[in-house]
Design a protein around this motif. Structure first.
Motif, PDB file in Angstrom:
ATOM      1  N   ARG A 101      -4.016 -37.161  -2.596  1.00 24.75           N
ATOM      2  CA  ARG A 101      -3.716 -36.974  -4.030  1.00 24.75           C
ATOM      3  C   ARG A 101      -4.961 -36.520  -4.782  1.00 24.75           C
ATOM      4  O   ARG A 101      -4.894 -35.635  -5.624  1.00 24.75           O
ATOM      5  N   ILE A 102      -6.086 -37.112  -4.482  1.00 20.91           N
ATOM      6  CA  ILE A 102      -7.344 -36.710  -5.115  1.00 20.91           C
ATOM      7  C   ILE A 102      -7.621 -35.240  -4.802  1.00 20.91           C
ATOM      8  O   ILE A 102      -7.932 -34.453  -5.697  1.00 20.91           O
ATOM      9  N   ALA A 103      -7.479 -34.867  -3.543  1.00 19.48           N
ATOM     10  CA  ALA A 103      -7.739 -33.485  -3.131  1.00 19.48           C
ATOM     11  C   ALA A 103      -6.778 -32.533  -3.839  1.00 19.48           C
ATOM     12  O   ALA A 103      -7.193 -31.472  -4.327  1.00 19.48           O
ATOM     13  N   SER A 104      -5.526 -32.911  -3.918  1.00 16.77           N
ATOM     14  CA  SER A 104      -4.531 -32.057  -4.567  1.00 16.77           C
ATOM     15  C   SER A 104      -4.836 -31.879  -6.055  1.00 16.77           C
ATOM     16  O   SER A 104      -4.804 -30.760  -6.582  1.00 16.77           O
ATOM     17  N   LEU A 105      -5.147 -32.973  -6.730  1.00 26.52           N
ATOM     18  CA  LEU A 105      -5.439 -32.898  -8.168  1.00 26.52           C
ATOM     19  C   LEU A 105      -6.704 -32.092  -8.446  1.00 26.52           C
ATOM     20  O   LEU A 105      -6.725 -31.237  -9.333  1.00 26.52           O
ATOM     21  N   LEU A 106      -7.754 -32.344  -7.676  1.00 27.09           N
ATOM     22  CA  LEU A 106      -9.005 -31.628  -7.916  1.00 27.09           C
ATOM     23  C   LEU A 106      -8.888 -30.157  -7.540  1.00 27.09           C
ATOM     24  O   LEU A 106      -9.492 -29.302  -8.184  1.00 27.09           O
ATOM     25  N   SER A 107      -8.101 -29.848  -6.519  1.00 24.94           N
ATOM     26  CA  SER A 107      -7.932 -28.434  -6.183  1.00 24.94           C
ATOM     27  C   SER A 107      -7.178 -27.724  -7.300  1.00 24.94           C
ATOM     28  O   SER A 107      -7.457 -26.572  -7.602  1.00 24.94           O
TER      29      SER A 107
END
Length: 114
Positions: A64-70
């Motif tokens: 989720r962190i990776a998805s949001l930051l991307s």
């Protein structure tokens, strides 16, 4: 029944007023930031933030962190950031980006102290 209809009409009028206001005063769309570092650097940062439990006291998943930051940084990281993490772990110097960030921040603070 009449009271119900009056309340419903009142709600509809209120919604119309809100809609009219939104149409007359549109909010500007925020411009996305574009990550200009490498994907590996962002993944290094994501793993560091996740490891430090920086989001929701560590309750937010890495994906989720990776998805949001991307999305925030307008970059496609791909679906397998774990592979990048594995590659980072076997490098001679596993955290060059984080080390560079720390060094640059300290230099900035020192310049301001002068």
């Amino acid at each position: 029944m009449a009271v119900f209809c009056e309340k419903t009409l009142g709600m509809i009028r209120c919604e119309e007023e809100i809609l009219r206001h939104c149409i007359e005063h549109p909010q500007p769309t925020p411009q996305k930031l574009t990550w200009t570092g490498t994907k590996t650097e962002l993944i290094e940062l994501i793993y560091a933030l996740d490891t430090a439990d920086c989001f929701d006291d560590g309750k937010t998943s890495l994906s989720r962190i990776a998805s949001l930051l991307s999305d925030v940084f307008n970059i496609q990281l791909g679906s397998n950031i774990a592979r990048n993490f594995y590659d980072m772990r076997i490098r001679n110097h596993p955290t060059p980006f984080l080390d560079r960030l720390k060094s640059l921040l300290i230099e900035r603070m020192e310049r301001m102290s002068r």
